[in-house]
Design an enzyme around this catalytic site. Structure first.
Site, PDB file in Angstrom:
ATOM      1  N   GLU A 164      43.028  40.775  44.432  1.00 50.03           N
ATOM      2  CA  GLU A 164      43.293  40.116  43.144  1.00 50.03           C
ATOM      3  C   GLU A 164      42.937  38.632  43.100  1.00 50.03           C
ATOM      4  O   GLU A 164      43.761  37.784  42.726  1.00 50.03           O
ATOM      5  CB  GLU A 164      44.769  40.318  42.755  1.00 50.03           C
ATOM      6  CG  GLU A 164      45.153  41.786  42.707  1.00 50.03           C
ATOM      7  CD  GLU A 164      46.596  42.028  42.267  1.00 50.03           C
ATOM      8  OE1 GLU A 164      47.377  41.064  42.179  1.00 50.03           O
ATOM      9  OE2 GLU A 164      46.925  43.186  41.993  1.00 50.03           O
ATOM     10  N   ASN A 205      39.381  43.732  46.346  1.00 48.98           N
ATOM     11  CA  ASN A 205      40.132  44.654  45.493  1.00 48.98           C
ATOM     12  C   ASN A 205      40.722  43.905  44.302  1.00 48.98           C
ATOM     13  O   ASN A 205      41.228  42.788  44.460  1.00 48.98           O
ATOM     14  CB  ASN A 205      41.272  45.242  46.350  1.00 48.98           C
ATOM     15  CG  ASN A 205      41.935  46.464  45.772  1.00 48.98           C
ATOM     16  OD1 ASN A 205      41.247  47.400  45.371  1.00 48.98           O
ATOM     17  ND2 ASN A 205      43.262  46.479  45.748  1.00 48.98           N
ATOM     18  N   HIS A 241      44.942  50.543  37.470  1.00 44.55           N
ATOM     19  CA  HIS A 241      46.266  50.700  36.858  1.00 44.55           C
ATOM     20  C   HIS A 241      46.012  50.774  35.356  1.00 44.55           C
ATOM     21  O   HIS A 241      45.872  49.752  34.684  1.00 44.55           O
ATOM     22  CB  HIS A 241      47.164  49.515  37.208  1.00 44.55           C
ATOM     23  CG  HIS A 241      47.540  49.472  38.654  1.00 44.55           C
ATOM     24  ND1 HIS A 241      48.325  50.436  39.241  1.00 44.55           N
ATOM     25  CD2 HIS A 241      47.213  48.603  39.638  1.00 44.55           C
ATOM     26  CE1 HIS A 241      48.487  50.154  40.531  1.00 44.55           C
ATOM     27  NE2 HIS A 241      47.812  49.051  40.799  1.00 44.55           N
ATOM     28  N   GLU A 269      44.063  52.281  43.349  1.00 43.53           N
ATOM     29  CA  GLU A 269      45.497  52.286  42.987  1.00 43.53           C
ATOM     30  C   GLU A 269      45.714  53.001  41.650  1.00 43.53           C
ATOM     31  O   GLU A 269      46.480  52.549  40.803  1.00 43.53           O
ATOM     32  CB  GLU A 269      46.036  50.845  42.906  1.00 43.53           C
ATOM     33  CG  GLU A 269      45.851  50.054  44.184  1.00 43.53           C
ATOM     34  CD  GLU A 269      46.435  48.648  44.157  1.00 43.53           C
ATOM     35  OE1 GLU A 269      47.256  48.349  43.275  1.00 43.53           O
ATOM     36  OE2 GLU A 269      46.042  47.845  45.022  1.00 43.53           O
ATOM     37  N   ASP A 271      46.821  54.827  38.514  1.00 43.85           N
ATOM     38  CA  ASP A 271      47.920  55.444  37.757  1.00 43.85           C
ATOM     39  C   ASP A 271      47.631  55.241  36.270  1.00 43.85           C
ATOM     40  O   ASP A 271      46.789  54.413  35.898  1.00 43.85           O
ATOM     41  CB  ASP A 271      49.321  54.949  38.166  1.00 43.85           C
ATOM     42  CG  ASP A 271      49.511  53.445  38.203  1.00 43.85           C
ATOM     43  OD1 ASP A 271      48.730  52.722  37.533  1.00 43.85           O
ATOM     44  OD2 ASP A 271      50.433  52.984  38.893  1.00 43.85           O
TER      45      ASP A 271
HETATM   46  C1  XIL Z   1      53.315  46.918  44.124  1.00 41.65           C
HETATM   47  C2  XIL Z   1      54.257  47.871  44.823  1.00 41.65           C
HETATM   48  O1  XIL Z   1      53.978  49.192  44.438  1.00 41.65           O
HETATM   49  C3  XIL Z   1      55.687  47.522  44.481  1.00 41.65           C
HETATM   50  O2  XIL Z   1      56.582  48.321  45.236  1.00 41.65           O
HETATM   51  C4  XIL Z   1      55.939  46.051  44.762  1.00 41.65           C
HETATM   52  O3  XIL Z   1      57.238  45.723  44.334  1.00 41.65           O
HETATM   53  C5  XIL Z   1      54.927  45.199  44.063  1.00 41.65           C
HETATM   54  O4  XIL Z   1      53.620  45.591  44.430  1.00 41.65           O
HETATM   55  N1  XIL Z   1      48.511  45.792  42.740  1.00 41.65           N
HETATM   56  C6  XIL Z   1      48.559  45.837  44.120  1.00 41.65           C
HETATM   57  C7  XIL Z   1      49.732  46.473  44.786  1.00 41.65           C
HETATM   58  O5  XIL Z   1      47.601  45.475  44.776  1.00 41.65           O
HETATM   59  O6  XIL Z   1      50.002  45.888  46.032  1.00 41.65           O
HETATM   60  C8  XIL Z   1      50.964  46.422  43.915  1.00 41.65           C
HETATM   61  O7  XIL Z   1      52.000  47.168  44.566  1.00 41.65           O
HETATM   62  C9  XIL Z   1      50.657  46.980  42.559  1.00 41.65           C
HETATM   63  C10 XIL Z   1      49.586  46.164  41.878  1.00 41.65           C
END
Ligand code: XIL
Length: 477
Positions: A164, A205, A241, A269, A271
């Protein structure tokens, strides 16, 4: 030349890990509608991609462990490899949480995606409030990356090295790293990671970079410049996401333009969140969204794999992060598969399993691998106490295409094929014949094709011998 994806699809499981996985696998409850189908991970492998899930240390037993260890072949620690967990005080490491994920992965023949080494979030207080000089901060970064990658050397296949780094407008995020070290912190992190484990695949990422746009352009320009400078970057992760109904229409083209820079790409990641409560039409839209993402990855040769950010609504990060939203994963809060699960299964080629005929085909195709190159077979299994799933990749090493194929081999006694996909498989005593289906009859010169099957075994389960492709003996690995 064999593509990265084809090579990846032929990597078999390790024997020790398979044995260790036996106990967990037999306890698994597979959704009844698909009881005879191979797990998602095998469908994914047959397509040449891995299928991963985020898992937290609290999920390594019970139902979550059973589903994760069966359906997925990659795991990303949800939090356990982040800086605040790994190095809670300067120079003192807490490896146990991350190690527990690695141990679970090895026991279930899963690969590990390390997440993450350098990020603006989940940093320990000693680091964020330490008021370090630029030089000292630089040493802290290089040491942390070096020590963590070294600890997991040979155990982590992919690393999210920098996570990020961008603002929404494509400029660099004004975080601790950028503000003090400038953009060179990114290259330095990749170089330190490469030095610590030259075999690990190193990724950049981020989120909201799935479709083309300002942020994605910022990332594209960075990757291009890193490649031009010879910085060791292997891949780009697209977190994905996503919001219900908003899979970017440019996702596939965007993945492809990054791949064209000479890097792998991955969905890291995934969802798809919705306003809760869910209903049937939202769940159907979500199924379509998941399928679209899977198809976008499968449509890009350098897309290495897909990871979902948790596979169950029971533990998803979404409700606590986005108030009023949730139901973002493949399984509901009771660990029952949702329409999105079925859609992912179908997108990965499931649901087309063929029933083996009782006798071998009468007129097998006869085009041998031409040009004298022969053929190479890779045979990988995933086994439990009485059954196993096999993935077979056959490569045409000849200089002309194979048109219509028939792969024959001999089992030791006690192995019986019960179901196959991407091929018709028949068996007579220990002699087995696999023939192509209508859509995969051609194996280009230098190309390969993969199929799989489920089988029962007793008395030992050695890899078969004597593979022949249209009558020509193949080498086996
Ligand atoms: C999230 C986890 O799932 C949570 O449990 C934590 O509280 C916060 O981080 N992008 C990312 C992940 O790269 O590391 C994040 O994970 C979600 C967003």
């Amino acid at each position: 030349m064999v593509s990265t994806r084809a090579l990846r699809s032929v990597i078999g499981g390790s024997g020790a890990a398979l044995l260790a996985a036996t106990a967990a696998l037999v306890a698994v409850t597979v959704p009844s509608a698909h009881a005879a189908d191979p797990p998602l991970r095998d469908l994914a492998a047959a397509k040449g991609v891995y299928l991963g899930t985020a898992l937290m240390a609290s999920e390594l037993s019970g139902t979550s462990a059973s589903i994760a260890g069966t359906q997925f072949d990659s795991v990303t620690p949800g939090n356990e490899m982040k800086w605040d967990t790994v190095e809670p005080s300067r120079g003192t490491y807490n490896w146990a949480p991350g190690d527990s994920i690695v141990t679970f992965a090895q026991a279930h023949d899963m690969q590990v995606r390390g997440h993450n080494l350098v990020w603006h979030s989940q940093l320990p207080n000693w680091l964020t409030s330490g008021s370090f000089s630029n030089d000292e901060l630089h040493s802290i970064l290089v040491k942390h990356v070096t020590d963590e990658v070294t600890h997991y050397k040979g155990k982590v296949v992919h690393w999210d090295v920098v996570n990020e780094p961008f603002n929404e407008d494509g400029t660099f995020r004004q975080d601790l790293w950028y503000n003090q070290l400038g953009v060179s912190y990114i290259a330095d992190a990749f170089k330190a990671a490469r030095a610590a484990d030259p075999a690990a695949k190193l990724y950049l990422n981020d989120y909201n970079v799935e479709g083309t746009g300002a942020k994605s352009d910022g990332m594209y320009n960075l990757v291009k410049s890193l490649k031009q400078q010879g910085v060791p970057i292997d891949g780009v992760g697209f977190q994905a996401h996503l919001i219900l109904g908003q899979v970017p229409s440019t996702f596939k083209a965007n993945l492809q333009r990054f791949a064209d820079l000479g890097v792998d790409v991955a969905i890291t990641e995934l969802d798809v969140r919705m306003q809760t409560p869910s209903d049937a039409s939202k769940l159907q839209q979500q199924a379509n969204d998941y399928a679209a993402v899977v198809n976008d990855c499968l449509g890009v040769t350098r897309c290495a794999g897909i990871t979902v950010w948790g596979f169950t609504d029971a533990t998803s990060w979404v409700p606590s992060t986005f108030p009023g939203q949730g139901a973002a994963t493949l399984y509901d809060e009771n660990y029952q598969p949702k329409p999105a699960y079925a859609a992912v299964r179908t997108a990965l080629g499931g649901g087309t399993a063929t029933t083996p005929p009782t006798s071998p085909p009468t007129s097998p195709p006869t085009t041998p691998p031409g040009g004298g190159g022969g053929c190479a077979v890779s045979y990988g299994v995933n086994q439990w106490n009485t059954g196993f799933t096999a993935n077979v990749t056959v490569k045409n090493n000849g200089s002309t295409p194979v048109n219509g194929w028939s792969l024959k081999w001999t089992f030791a006694s006690g192995q019986t094929v019960t179901q196959a996909w991407n091929a018709t498989v028949s068996q007579s005593a220990t002699a087995v014949t696999a023939t192509n289906l209508s859509y995969n009859g051609t194996i280009p010169a230098g190309g390969s094709t993969s199929f799989g099957f489920n089988a029962d075994w007793s008395g030992g389960n050695p890899a078969p011998t004597g593979f022949t492709l249209n009558g020509t003996a193949c080498t086996v690995s």
